[in-house]
Write a protein that holds these residues in place. Structure first.
Motif, short mmCIF file in Angstrom:
data_model
loop_
_atom_site.label_atom_id
_atom_site.label_comp_id
_atom_site.label_asym_id
_atom_site.label_seq_id
_atom_site.Cartn_x
_atom_site.Cartn_y
_atom_site.Cartn_z
N HIS A 74 9.00 21.44 -59.59
CA HIS A 74 8.54 22.82 -59.79
C HIS A 74 8.53 23.59 -58.47
CE1 HIS A 74 6.13 26.30 -60.75
NE2 HIS A 74 5.38 26.00 -59.71
N CYS A 75 7.90 23.01 -57.46
CA CYS A 75 7.72 23.74 -56.20
C CYS A 75 9.04 24.08 -55.52
CB CYS A 75 6.82 22.94 -55.25
SG CYS A 75 5.11 22.88 -55.81
N CYS B 217 10.34 27.22 -57.33
CA CYS B 217 9.39 28.32 -57.57
C CYS B 217 9.37 29.28 -56.38
CB CYS B 217 8.00 27.74 -57.82
SG CYS B 217 6.71 28.99 -57.99
N CYS C 223 -0.23 29.47 -56.90
CA CYS C 223 0.70 29.30 -58.02
C CYS C 223 -0.03 28.49 -59.10
CB CYS C 223 1.97 28.58 -57.58
SG CYS C 223 3.11 28.25 -58.94
N ALA D 256 0.92 27.35 -61.95
CA ALA D 256 1.71 26.23 -62.49
C ALA D 256 1.66 25.03 -61.53
CB ALA D 256 3.16 26.66 -62.72
N ALA E 96 -1.75 23.36 -61.75
CA ALA E 96 -1.87 22.51 -62.94
C ALA E 96 -1.10 21.20 -62.77
CB ALA E 96 -1.38 23.26 -64.17
N LEU E 97 0.10 21.27 -62.20
CA LEU E 97 0.88 20.07 -61.97
C LEU E 97 0.21 19.16 -60.93
CD1 LEU E 97 4.43 21.67 -62.01
CD2 LEU E 97 3.55 19.97 -63.63
#
Length: 184
Positions: free
Chosen positions: A135-136, A139, A156, A158, A161-162
């Motif tokens: 993700h990172c 993003c 962020c 998201a 949460a991850l």
């Protein structure tokens, strides 16, 4: 053992198909911008779970074993290629994607040679960490930099949460207890 979220066998046929799209003698190059970006992300997505799996399999071999050394070189090369930027021009982005494809192909070979084709069980914490990393890296918020080129550390949701998923993931899975991992 029934499949679970910690069982992550590599999809070797899909990985090889993605690599062939760029490396085959009859590959259609240059690709359209969107197609190239999709294929590049797909290759990166194949590399991320393959790296720790191949590395773990190689680590099971004696330190002076040539297959271990070869697999470790392939892992280091793939990590280096993933850390580089793709370039600004279309030919540079195609060349970057082809280098990723070569790493995907090499890791497929090492996985098959070291595992005998048997699925490898990953630690759930590692699976969570790979999700956060994936993700990172893609993003814009996570990768934003200030005027000095330093990460801006923007919030962020998201990624938060991850990270919580990673933090809560069970630690230290006994691979011998679940019948997975490594050579048969």
């Amino acid at each position: 053992m029934p499949p679970s979220d910690t069982t992550a066998p590599l999809d070797i046929p899909a990985m090889r198909a993605a690599a062939r799209a760029l490396l085959a003698d009859d590959a259609r190059l240059p690709l359209e911008e969107d197609e190239l970006e999709t294929l590049t992300l797909q290759l990166r997505g194949h590399l991320m779970p393959a790296l720790p799996v191949v590395e773990a399999l190689a680590d099971e071999l004696p330190e002076d074993d040539p297959p271990r050394a070869c697999a470790n070189v392939a892992v280091m090369r793939a990590r280096t290629r993933m850390s580089l930027a793709p370039g600004r021009t279309l030919p540079a982005r195609v060349a970057y994607a082809q280098r990723l494809a070569r790493s995907v192909s090499a890791l497929c070979d090492h996985y098959e040679n070291l595992s005998g084709g048997h699925p490898v069980v990953l630690d759930p914490q590692l699976v969570s960490l790979l999700g956060l990393w994936n993700h990172c890296l893609g993003c814009e918020t996570c990768m934003a930099t200030d005027e000095h080129g330093v990460n801006a550390n923007l919030c962020c949701p998201a990624a938060d949460a991850l990270y919580e998923d990673y933090r809560r993931a069970p630690r230290h899975v006994d691979l011998t207890a679940v019948g997975g991992g490594g050579r048969p």
